[in-house]
Design a protein around this motif. Structure first.
Motif, PDB file in Angstrom:
ATOM      1  N   TYR A  70     -10.888   0.651  12.188  1.00 47.94           N
ATOM      2  CA  TYR A  70     -10.429   0.747  10.653  1.00 47.94           C
ATOM      3  C   TYR A  70      -9.064   1.305  10.950  1.00 47.94           C
ATOM      4  N   GLU A  90      -9.933   1.634   5.695  1.00 41.85           N
ATOM      5  CA  GLU A  90      -9.855   0.267   5.631  1.00 41.85           C
ATOM      6  C   GLU A  90     -10.533  -0.234   6.681  1.00 41.85           C
ATOM      7  N   ASP A  93      -6.309   5.322  -4.252  1.00 40.58           N
ATOM      8  CA  ASP A  93      -5.852   4.168  -3.535  1.00 40.58           C
ATOM      9  C   ASP A  93      -4.803   4.294  -2.860  1.00 40.58           C
ATOM     10  N   GLN A 139     -16.130   3.960  -3.534  1.00 41.18           N
ATOM     11  CA  GLN A 139     -15.719   5.512  -3.577  1.00 41.18           C
ATOM     12  C   GLN A 139     -16.644   6.506  -4.258  1.00 41.18           C
ATOM     13  N   PHE A 143     -15.252  -4.529  -6.508  1.00 38.52           N
ATOM     14  CA  PHE A 143     -14.322  -5.744  -5.776  1.00 38.52           C
ATOM     15  C   PHE A 143     -13.132  -6.042  -6.364  1.00 38.52           C
ATOM     16  N   LYS A 185     -12.217  -8.739  -1.997  1.00 40.50           N
ATOM     17  CA  LYS A 185     -12.384  -7.472  -0.929  1.00 40.50           C
ATOM     18  C   LYS A 185     -13.284  -6.513  -1.598  1.00 40.50           C
ATOM     19  N   TYR A 186     -14.306  -5.902  -1.069  1.00 42.24           N
ATOM     20  CA  TYR A 186     -15.302  -4.854  -1.742  1.00 42.24           C
ATOM     21  C   TYR A 186     -14.502  -3.522  -1.277  1.00 42.24           C
ATOM     22  N   GLU A 187     -15.132  -2.592  -2.218  1.00 46.07           N
ATOM     23  CA  GLU A 187     -14.334  -1.108  -2.140  1.00 46.07           C
ATOM     24  C   GLU A 187     -15.497  -0.322  -2.765  1.00 46.07           C
ATOM     25  N   ASP A 203      -8.966  -6.474 -10.929  1.00 48.58           N
ATOM     26  CA  ASP A 203     -10.366  -5.781 -10.652  1.00 48.58           C
ATOM     27  C   ASP A 203     -11.218  -7.086 -10.943  1.00 48.58           C
ATOM     28  N   TYR A 224     -12.381   0.609   1.834  1.00 40.23           N
ATOM     29  CA  TYR A 224     -12.137  -0.860   1.614  1.00 40.23           C
ATOM     30  C   TYR A 224     -12.998  -1.707   2.652  1.00 40.23           C
ATOM     31  N   LYS A 271     -12.974   7.234   0.130  1.00 43.30           N
ATOM     32  CA  LYS A 271     -12.807   5.753  -0.440  1.00 43.30           C
ATOM     33  C   LYS A 271     -12.615   5.014   0.542  1.00 43.30           C
ATOM     34  N   THR A 278       0.954  -1.367   0.105  1.00 37.90           N
ATOM     35  CA  THR A 278      -0.054   0.156   0.001  1.00 37.90           C
ATOM     36  C   THR A 278       0.682   1.154   0.105  1.00 37.90           C
TER      37      THR A 278
END
Length: 252
Positions: A22, A40, A35, A247, A96, A243-245, A223, A72, A70, A11
Motif C-alpha cells: 500500500y 491506498e 480524502d 472509512q 465506490f 474503485k471501492y473505499e 460518487d 481505498y 480511510k 491527490t
C-alpha cells in the motif's frame, strides 16, 4: 487516446510510507480531510493484511489527533465477501467511486443563457470563491470550512490549478476547480449553490472547461452512488472504471 486510470487523478497529500502492499497518504495541513489522509492498497488485502494496515493507520492517526481511518482498494476489483463483511461488522462506511473521461469536442453544446456568466478567479474575485466554498463546507462543520479556506488559498497560488466561478443574474452561484497536467484537465469540486440548481450552471461551468482546454483529456471522479454520475453519462462522458473505499470515524 492515452489510457486514463485512477493514477491520473490528483491527490492532495504526500506519500509518507510505501511498501509492496500500500501507499500511505498524509496531509498535515488539513488532518480532518479524509480524502487526504488514507491508505491506498496496491493489491486486495487478506483479512489479516487489512487488520494489520488498519492497526498501523489507527495508531498513526491517533498520534496526530485524527479520529478516522480511510482505505481505498485497488481499481476495478471488488472487495471479497469476507472483507465486506468485516468492514460492515466493524462500523465502516463503504462506497465506490467511478472514473469518467471525455474529449472536449464530444461535450454537448449548452443552450446560451445570458443570465449565466463565468469568471476565472483572480485577486479581484477571490473572496467570492472563499465565501461560496465556506457556506458549502459548513455542512461538514465550521472547523473543516475554515481549514478548507486555507486549502483554497494554497490552491489559488498553484499555477496548475484553475479556479472558476459562475454567476446567475450577477449573484455568485457556483464554482469548479480544474487541475492541469500534461495530458489531462481534471474537473474537481464542482459546486452549485442549492438555490441556483437546475438552471444549467453546472453544465455551463463544464462547457467553459471544454472551451478553455480543448486539447486535453477531461477527467473526473464521481460518487458511484450519487446522482451527478447520471448527468455525466448523458453528457457523453465515458466510464473508465471503479474503485471501492471504506472509512470509519471514531467517537473517542
Amino acid at each position: 487516446m492515452t489510457q486514463i486510470t485512477f493514477d491520473d487523478i490528483y491527490t492532495i497529500g504526500e506519500i509518507v510510507v510505501e511498501n509492496a502492499q500500500y501507499r500511505h497518504y498524509h496531509y498535515p495541513e488539513m488532518l480532518i480531510r479524509y480524502d487526504s489522509n488514507f491508505i491506498e492498497f496496491k493489491q486486495l488485502p487478506s483479512l489479516t493484511e487489512f487488520k494489520e494496515a488498519e492497526s498501523y493507520l489507527r495508531e498513526y492517526h491517533l498520534k496526530q489527533g485524527q479520529k478516522h481511518v480511510k482505505f481505498y482498494f485497488p481499481a476495478n476489483i471488488k472487495p471479497t465477501v469476507e472483507l465486506i463483511a468485516l468492514l460492515t461488522d466493524t462500523g465502516y462506511e463503504i462506497g465506490f467511486l467511478e472514473l469518467y473521461t471525455i474529449q472536449p469536442k464530444d461535450f454537448p453544446s449548452v443552450r446560451n443563457n445570458p443570465d449565466i456568466s463565468i469568471q476565472v478567479v483572480t485577486d479581484d474575485n477571490f473572496e467570492v470563491l472563499l465565501n461560496i466554498q465556506y457556506q458549502h463546507d459548513l455542512s461538514y462543520g465550521s472547523e473543516f470550512a475554515m481549514q478548507k479556506a486555507d486549502l483554497i488559498t494554497r490552491q489559488f497560488e498553484d499555477q496548475n490549478i484553475h479556479q472558476i466561478l459562475a454567476f446567475y443574474k450577477g449573484a455568485p452561484a457556483g464554482c469548479v476547480d480544474v487541475i492541469i497536467s500534461s495530458e489531462t484537465a481534471e474537473i474537481d469540486n464542482l459546486t452549485v449553490n442549492e438555490q441556483f440548481r437546475n438552471k444549467g450552471i453546472g453544465s455551463r461551468l463544464q462547457e467553459f472547461v471544454m472551451e478553455t482546454f480543448p486539447k486535453k483529456n477531461v477527467i473526473l471522479v464521481a460518487d458511484g452512488e450519487d446522482t451527478p454520475r447520471e448527468m455525466y453519462k448523458k453528457q457523453s462522458y465515458k466510464y473508465h472504471g471503479f474503485k471501492y473505499e471504506a472509512q470509519k470515524i471514531y467517537q473517542d
